[in-house]
Motif scaffolding. Structure first.
Motif, PDB file in Angstrom:
ATOM      1  N   ARG A 144       0.843  -1.195   0.000  1.00 25.72           N
ATOM      2  CA  ARG A 144       0.000   0.000   0.000  1.00 25.72           C
ATOM      3  C   ARG A 144       0.876   1.241   0.000  1.00 25.72           C
ATOM      4  N   LEU A 145       0.527   2.177  -0.847  1.00 27.57           N
ATOM      5  CA  LEU A 145       1.316   3.402  -0.977  1.00 27.57           C
ATOM      6  C   LEU A 145       0.766   4.491  -0.067  1.00 27.57           C
ATOM      7  N   PRO A 146       1.626   5.410   0.357  1.00 25.56           N
ATOM      8  CA  PRO A 146       1.131   6.539   1.159  1.00 25.56           C
ATOM      9  C   PRO A 146       0.122   7.352   0.352  1.00 25.56           C
ATOM     10  N   ALA A 147      -0.697   8.096   1.054  1.00 22.90           N
ATOM     11  CA  ALA A 147      -1.678   8.943   0.371  1.00 22.90           C
ATOM     12  C   ALA A 147      -0.964   9.966  -0.489  1.00 22.90           C
ATOM     13  N   LEU A 197       9.275   7.465  -0.927  1.00 23.42           N
ATOM     14  CA  LEU A 197       8.103   6.684  -1.333  1.00 23.42           C
ATOM     15  C   LEU A 197       6.882   7.598  -1.461  1.00 23.42           C
ATOM     16  N   SER A 198       6.851   8.670  -0.707  1.00 22.24           N
ATOM     17  CA  SER A 198       5.755   9.631  -0.802  1.00 22.24           C
ATOM     18  C   SER A 198       5.719  10.270  -2.178  1.00 22.24           C
ATOM     19  N   HIS A 199       6.886  10.642  -2.695  1.00 17.93           N
ATOM     20  CA  HIS A 199       6.940  11.228  -4.041  1.00 17.93           C
ATOM     21  C   HIS A 199       6.497  10.211  -5.094  1.00 17.93           C
ATOM     22  N   ALA A 222       4.477  -3.788 -10.267  1.00 18.27           N
ATOM     23  CA  ALA A 222       3.273  -3.435 -11.020  1.00 18.27           C
ATOM     24  C   ALA A 222       2.448  -2.473 -10.182  1.00 18.27           C
ATOM     25  N   TYR A 223       1.932  -1.448 -10.844  1.00 19.65           N
ATOM     26  CA  TYR A 223       1.072  -0.490 -10.153  1.00 19.65           C
ATOM     27  C   TYR A 223      -0.381  -0.873 -10.367  1.00 19.65           C
ATOM     28  N   HIS A 224      -1.124  -1.022  -9.264  1.00 21.77           N
ATOM     29  CA  HIS A 224      -2.544  -1.353  -9.317  1.00 21.77           C
ATOM     30  C   HIS A 224      -3.323  -0.053  -9.161  1.00 21.77           C
ATOM     31  N   CYS A 225      -3.795   0.472 -10.300  1.00 24.10           N
ATOM     32  CA  CYS A 225      -4.344   1.828 -10.314  1.00 24.10           C
ATOM     33  C   CYS A 225      -5.629   1.955  -9.515  1.00 24.10           C
ATOM     34  N   ALA A 226      -6.430   0.907  -9.429  1.00 18.09           N
ATOM     35  CA  ALA A 226      -7.686   1.001  -8.697  1.00 18.09           C
ATOM     36  C   ALA A 226      -7.460   0.934  -7.190  1.00 18.09           C
ATOM     37  N   LEU A 227      -6.333   0.329  -6.780  1.00 16.11           N
ATOM     38  CA  LEU A 227      -6.054   0.136  -5.357  1.00 16.11           C
ATOM     39  C   LEU A 227      -4.986   1.097  -4.844  1.00 16.11           C
ATOM     40  N   HIS A 228      -4.349   1.808  -5.757  1.00 14.55           N
ATOM     41  CA  HIS A 228      -3.188   2.651  -5.417  1.00 14.55           C
ATOM     42  C   HIS A 228      -2.209   1.844  -4.571  1.00 14.55           C
ATOM     43  N   ALA A 229      -1.738   0.758  -5.176  1.00 11.75           N
ATOM     44  CA  ALA A 229      -0.828  -0.154  -4.491  1.00 11.75           C
ATOM     45  C   ALA A 229       0.128  -0.760  -5.504  1.00 11.75           C
ATOM     46  N   LEU A 230       1.206  -1.333  -4.996  1.00  8.41           N
ATOM     47  CA  LEU A 230       2.206  -1.995  -5.823  1.00  8.41           C
ATOM     48  C   LEU A 230       2.252  -3.480  -5.503  1.00  8.41           C
ATOM     49  N   SER A 231       2.716  -4.257  -6.455  1.00 14.23           N
ATOM     50  CA  SER A 231       3.041  -5.655  -6.193  1.00 14.23           C
ATOM     51  C   SER A 231       4.365  -5.969  -6.877  1.00 14.23           C
ATOM     52  N   HIS A 232       5.193  -6.756  -6.214  1.00 20.01           N
ATOM     53  CA  HIS A 232       6.520  -7.066  -6.736  1.00 20.01           C
ATOM     54  C   HIS A 232       6.404  -8.002  -7.931  1.00 20.01           C
TER      55      HIS A 232
END
Length: 353
Positions: free
Chosen positions: A124-127, A158-160, A220-230
């Motif tokens: 999960r990415l920061p807001a 990571l915020s940027h 990979a960036y998950h645009c609907a979840l605003h999250a990453l996966s390795h």
């Protein structure tokens, strides 16, 4: 010409027509190519060629083209969308467009994501930075943005990265209540950049070499979840090896491989002109990424020169309907447009012309 045993396909790419030739037609065509003087309108096969407009008595003016024939075929072959009738007014256009959309929606839509992950696999990415905290104007970012080819070893926060990904590729929460009621279900998501047909066919893979809080790797960036996966670790070869030997960029801390989901485009647009739109959409996203990065105080660099086979393997996209089209990167640099090695070479040549 395309070999499709037991026949051969001849493609009239100017007029968007294809013809299947059996062995007799293929042999006759070969004879005529070898010796055009043999052409005889009374010959039954030659007459068929004429009727199909594969032959003409009118000289065809050469097209000035200095790239290879493949690029010319693509450009000409994607001109002039095939339409039985071009609408004469807005009412005809509306009727045709609605009928087309209804036909498309009657078929199963492609999956919204090709990368299914368990919740525990997501990072999960920061807001994203709230818009009201943003300083400076769009004009400032437009004027300040320039390509940089000299970066330092400084990490990116990571915020940027979160702000960059959200404002470039994320489905914007701020636009959830700004959805036109005419939009079909499943196509309501909105990004900051326009997308052909509202399909959001572009995706992104983060190249993270020096990002605080992230293990170096491809995500990979998950645009609907605003999250990453390795997806994979960084390859032993430097970044420049993935980008057609542009080794001046090897120490870039982060970048984004922009891909296109061709299956999404095929679903709505059967004509290959949509392939042009895939690159246009990647360009929109690239510019947005650069403006956001510039606003955050980062330097940017971009390229379409990919070592495609290596990039596809790294991203896990070999022989899939999702393909990489573009790369845009960012980091802290000195703002120099050319790398140190090229500047030194130019200076040496100027001293010794």
């Amino acid at each position: 010409m395309l070999a499709r045993p037991p026949h051969q396909i001849v493609w009239d790419y100017l007029n968007h027509t294809q013809f299947e030739l059996n062995i007799d037609y293929c042999q006759r065509l070969t004879q005529l190519i070898n010796n055009p003087a043999l052409l005889d309108k009374n010959h039954p096969i030659d007459r068929d060629f004429y009727n199909a407009k594969l032959f003409t008595d009118t000289p065809i003016a050469p097209v000035e083209w200095q790239w290879d024939e493949l690029s010319k075929i693509f450009h000409i072959g994607t001109k002039n969308l095939p339409q039985e009738q071009i609408p004469h007014d807005v009412h005809e256009w509306s009727a045709q467009y609605l009928a087309h959309c209804q036909d498309v929606l009657a078929t199963p839509a492609p999956s919204s994501s090709q990368r299914e992950c368990l919740p525990e696999e997501l990072i999960r990415l920061p807001a994203c930075m709230p818009p009201f905290e943003a300083q400076g104007s769009l004009v400032d970012s437009l004027v300040s943005r320039k390509t940089c080819r000299s970066f330092t070893e400084k990490n990116i926060s990571l915020s940027h990265i979160s702000t960059l990904l959200y404002l470039s590729l994320g489905y914007l929460n701020e636009r959830k209540d700004d959805v036109d009621p005419s939009l079909p279900k499943g196509l309501e998501a909105r990004r900051s950049s326009p997308s052909g047909g509202g399909l959001n066919a572009s995706e992104g893979f983060l190249y993270a070499s020096r990002v605080d809080g992230l293990k170096p790797g491809i995500y990979a960036y998950h645009c609907a979840l605003h999250a990453l996966s390795h997806v994979s670790d960084l390859p032993p070869a430097p970044l420049g090896q993935l980008l057609s030997g542009q080794h001046f960029i090897n120490n870039l801390p982060a970048g984004l491989f922009i891909t296109s989901r061709f299956d999404k485009l095929w679903w709505k647009y059967e004509h290959s002109r949509a392939y042009r739109m895939a690159f246009v959409e990647a360009g929109h996203i690239s510019q947005t990424f650069q403006l956001v990065a510039t606003h955050l105080g980062l330097n940017t660099w971009l390229t379409g020169a990919l070592t495609d086979d290596c990039v596809e393997t790294l991203l896990g996209l070999d022989n899939t309907t999702e393909q990489p089209l573009f790369f845009v990167g960012c980091g802290y640099g000195d703002g120099r447009v050319q790398c140190e090695a090229l500047v030194a070479l130019i200076n040496a040549q100027e001293k010794n012309p």
